[in-house]
Design a protein around this motif. Structure first.
Motif, short mmCIF file in Angstrom:
data_model
loop_
_atom_site.label_atom_id
_atom_site.label_comp_id
_atom_site.label_asym_id
_atom_site.label_seq_id
_atom_site.Cartn_x
_atom_site.Cartn_y
_atom_site.Cartn_z
N LEU A 105 0.83 -1.21 0.00
CA LEU A 105 0.00 0.00 0.00
C LEU A 105 0.86 1.26 0.00
O LEU A 105 0.58 2.22 -0.70
CB LEU A 105 -0.91 0.01 1.22
CG LEU A 105 -2.21 -0.79 1.11
CD1 LEU A 105 -2.97 -0.71 2.41
CD2 LEU A 105 -3.06 -0.28 -0.04
N ARG A 106 1.92 1.22 0.80
CA ARG A 106 2.78 2.40 0.87
C ARG A 106 3.39 2.70 -0.50
O ARG A 106 3.45 3.85 -0.93
CB ARG A 106 3.88 2.18 1.90
CG ARG A 106 4.82 3.37 1.95
CD ARG A 106 5.83 3.29 3.04
NE ARG A 106 6.61 4.51 3.06
CZ ARG A 106 7.53 4.79 3.95
NH1 ARG A 106 7.79 3.94 4.92
NH2 ARG A 106 8.19 5.92 3.91
N LYS A 107 3.86 1.67 -1.19
CA LYS A 107 4.44 1.85 -2.51
C LYS A 107 3.41 2.39 -3.48
O LYS A 107 3.70 3.28 -4.30
CB LYS A 107 4.99 0.51 -3.01
CG LYS A 107 5.70 0.59 -4.36
CD LYS A 107 7.05 1.26 -4.24
CE LYS A 107 7.83 1.17 -5.53
NZ LYS A 107 9.14 1.85 -5.45
N LEU A 108 2.19 1.87 -3.40
CA LEU A 108 1.13 2.33 -4.29
C LEU A 108 0.84 3.81 -4.07
O LEU A 108 0.67 4.57 -5.04
CB LEU A 108 -0.14 1.50 -4.06
CG LEU A 108 -1.36 1.87 -4.92
CD1 LEU A 108 -1.05 1.69 -6.39
CD2 LEU A 108 -2.57 1.04 -4.51
N ASN B 284 -8.96 0.92 6.29
CA ASN B 284 -10.21 1.25 6.98
C ASN B 284 -9.98 2.34 8.05
O ASN B 284 -8.89 2.46 8.61
CB ASN B 284 -10.88 0.01 7.58
CG ASN B 284 -10.10 -0.58 8.73
OD1 ASN B 284 -9.93 0.05 9.77
ND2 ASN B 284 -9.64 -1.81 8.56
N GLU B 285 -11.01 3.12 8.31
CA GLU B 285 -10.90 4.30 9.15
C GLU B 285 -10.57 3.97 10.60
O GLU B 285 -9.98 4.79 11.31
CB GLU B 285 -12.18 5.14 9.07
CG GLU B 285 -12.38 5.77 7.71
CD GLU B 285 -13.51 6.77 7.68
OE1 GLU B 285 -14.07 7.08 8.77
OE2 GLU B 285 -13.85 7.26 6.59
N THR B 286 -10.95 2.79 11.07
CA THR B 286 -10.63 2.42 12.45
C THR B 286 -9.12 2.36 12.66
O THR B 286 -8.58 2.90 13.63
CB THR B 286 -11.26 1.06 12.81
OG1 THR B 286 -12.68 1.16 12.69
CG2 THR B 286 -10.89 0.65 14.23
N LEU B 287 -8.43 1.71 11.74
CA LEU B 287 -6.97 1.60 11.85
C LEU B 287 -6.30 2.96 11.68
O LEU B 287 -5.34 3.28 12.38
CB LEU B 287 -6.43 0.61 10.82
CG LEU B 287 -6.71 -0.87 11.11
CD1 LEU B 287 -6.35 -1.74 9.93
CD2 LEU B 287 -5.92 -1.30 12.34
N VAL B 288 -6.80 3.74 10.73
CA VAL B 288 -6.24 5.08 10.53
C VAL B 288 -6.46 5.92 11.78
O VAL B 288 -5.54 6.62 12.24
CB VAL B 288 -6.88 5.76 9.30
CG1 VAL B 288 -6.47 7.23 9.24
CG2 VAL B 288 -6.46 5.05 8.02
N GLY B 289 -7.65 5.85 12.36
CA GLY B 289 -7.93 6.62 13.57
C GLY B 289 -7.03 6.22 14.72
O GLY B 289 -6.54 7.09 15.46
N ILE C 114 0.45 1.49 11.05
CA ILE C 114 -0.57 0.78 10.28
C ILE C 114 -0.22 -0.70 10.20
O ILE C 114 -1.08 -1.57 10.26
CB ILE C 114 -0.69 1.38 8.87
CG1 ILE C 114 -1.33 2.76 8.94
CG2 ILE C 114 -1.51 0.46 7.95
CD1 ILE C 114 -2.76 2.75 9.45
N GLY C 115 1.06 -1.00 10.09
CA GLY C 115 1.49 -2.39 10.07
C GLY C 115 1.87 -2.88 8.69
O GLY C 115 1.81 -2.15 7.69
N ASP C 116 2.26 -4.14 8.63
CA ASP C 116 2.69 -4.77 7.39
C ASP C 116 1.48 -4.92 6.48
O ASP C 116 0.55 -5.66 6.76
CB ASP C 116 3.28 -6.15 7.70
CG ASP C 116 3.85 -6.83 6.47
OD1 ASP C 116 3.59 -6.34 5.35
OD2 ASP C 116 4.53 -7.85 6.62
N PRO D 71 -4.50 -4.90 8.05
CA PRO D 71 -4.77 -3.54 7.65
C PRO D 71 -6.11 -3.35 6.94
O PRO D 71 -6.65 -2.25 6.88
CB PRO D 71 -3.61 -3.21 6.70
CG PRO D 71 -2.51 -4.11 7.15
CD PRO D 71 -3.22 -5.37 7.55
N PHE D 72 -6.67 -4.42 6.38
CA PHE D 72 -7.93 -4.31 5.67
C PHE D 72 -9.09 -4.85 6.49
O PHE D 72 -10.23 -4.71 6.09
CB PHE D 72 -7.84 -5.09 4.34
CG PHE D 72 -6.84 -4.50 3.41
CD1 PHE D 72 -7.20 -3.57 2.46
CD2 PHE D 72 -5.51 -4.88 3.49
CE1 PHE D 72 -6.28 -3.03 1.60
CE2 PHE D 72 -4.58 -4.34 2.63
CZ PHE D 72 -4.96 -3.40 1.68
#
Length: 240
Positions: A130-133, A169-174, A226-228, A234-235
């Motif tokens: 995701l980070r690369k994307l 998802n917003e929970t992890l981002v929060g 966020i994690g690996d 993460p999803f």
């Protein structure tokens, strides 16, 4: 529309390594279902023409090399990462469950708007993260701006825009933004504590340096929290 990257020098070198003439290359490509004239192979190697995507994939097969060898560049765009994996637009679109026209438009615009499931399938198909994307889509600085604003203001208002950028998802981002907000606030508390206590300038400079270093690796730290992205977490277990 993007232009297929191609290195005539690498193509010549690859053909020399396998010891094939241009006519032999053309015959082998025809056997792969991509007929070409030997003169076209020569034109590629002289830089007069550039192979199409199917021709690039067939040529790489015939010359026993990866598409990236013939491309002559490290993949930088979404289209180039797809080419590096030897995948057509249609094949990627099928694998991620997206209309081919919509996927091609994403490559052309260099903006990704896929949902969580499509994004997970895309990073798996292209061997990315995701980070690369996010970096390929040119949104790292936009992400950094939101993260800085989250530290210095009301972090909850930044959850949705950050989640949209990173497709998590917003929970992890929060959770990540709440942690970062608290960590950054601790720098201010330490600084004011030293200031009120009238500690020497060295202590104040030390805290200021830590704060600066924290801001410098803000995006890195966010992804650490966020994690690996290769894991399911993460999803979420259901991808939402």
């Amino acid at each position: 529309m993007h232009s297929t990257p191609f290195s005539p020098a690498e193509a010549r070198a690859a053909r020399a390594r396998v010891g094939l003439g241009t006519a032999e290359v053309a015959r082998a490509m025809a056997a792969c279902g991509v007929p070409v004239h030997p003169g076209l192979v020569t034109a590629w190697e002289q830089g007069a023409q550039v192979p199409s995507e199917p021709q690039l994939f067939a040529l790489a097969d015939v010359l026993w090399c990866a598409p990236t060898t013939l491309m002559g560049v490290e993949p930088r765009t979404l289209a180039e990462h797809r080419l590096a994996r030897g995948l057509s637009v249609e094949r990627v679109a099928y694998r991620i469950g997206m209309d081919p026209g919509a996927y091609r438009a994403a490559e052309t615009a260099r903006r990704w708007d896929g949902d969580l499931r499509q994004t997970r399938a895309l990073v798996d198909a292209l061997g990315l993260s995701l980070r690369k994307l996010v970096g390929i889509m040119g949104r790292d600085e936009e992400l950094a701006e939101h993260l800085r604003a989250a530290l210095e203001g009301r972090w909850k208002t930044r959850v949705a825009p950050v989640a949209e950028i990173v497709v998590v998802n917003e929970t992890l981002v929060g959770d990540a933004l709440r942690t970062m907000h608290a960590e950054f606030a601790a720098f201010s508390e330490r600084y004011m504590g030293h200031l009120v206590a009238r500690n020497d300038d060295a202590r104040l400079r030390e805290v200021a340096a830590e704060r600066s270093a924290y801001l410098h690796r803000l995006v890195d730290h966010f992804w650490d929290l966020i994690g690996d992205v290769g894991e399911e977490s993460p999803f979420g277990p259901a991808g939402h």
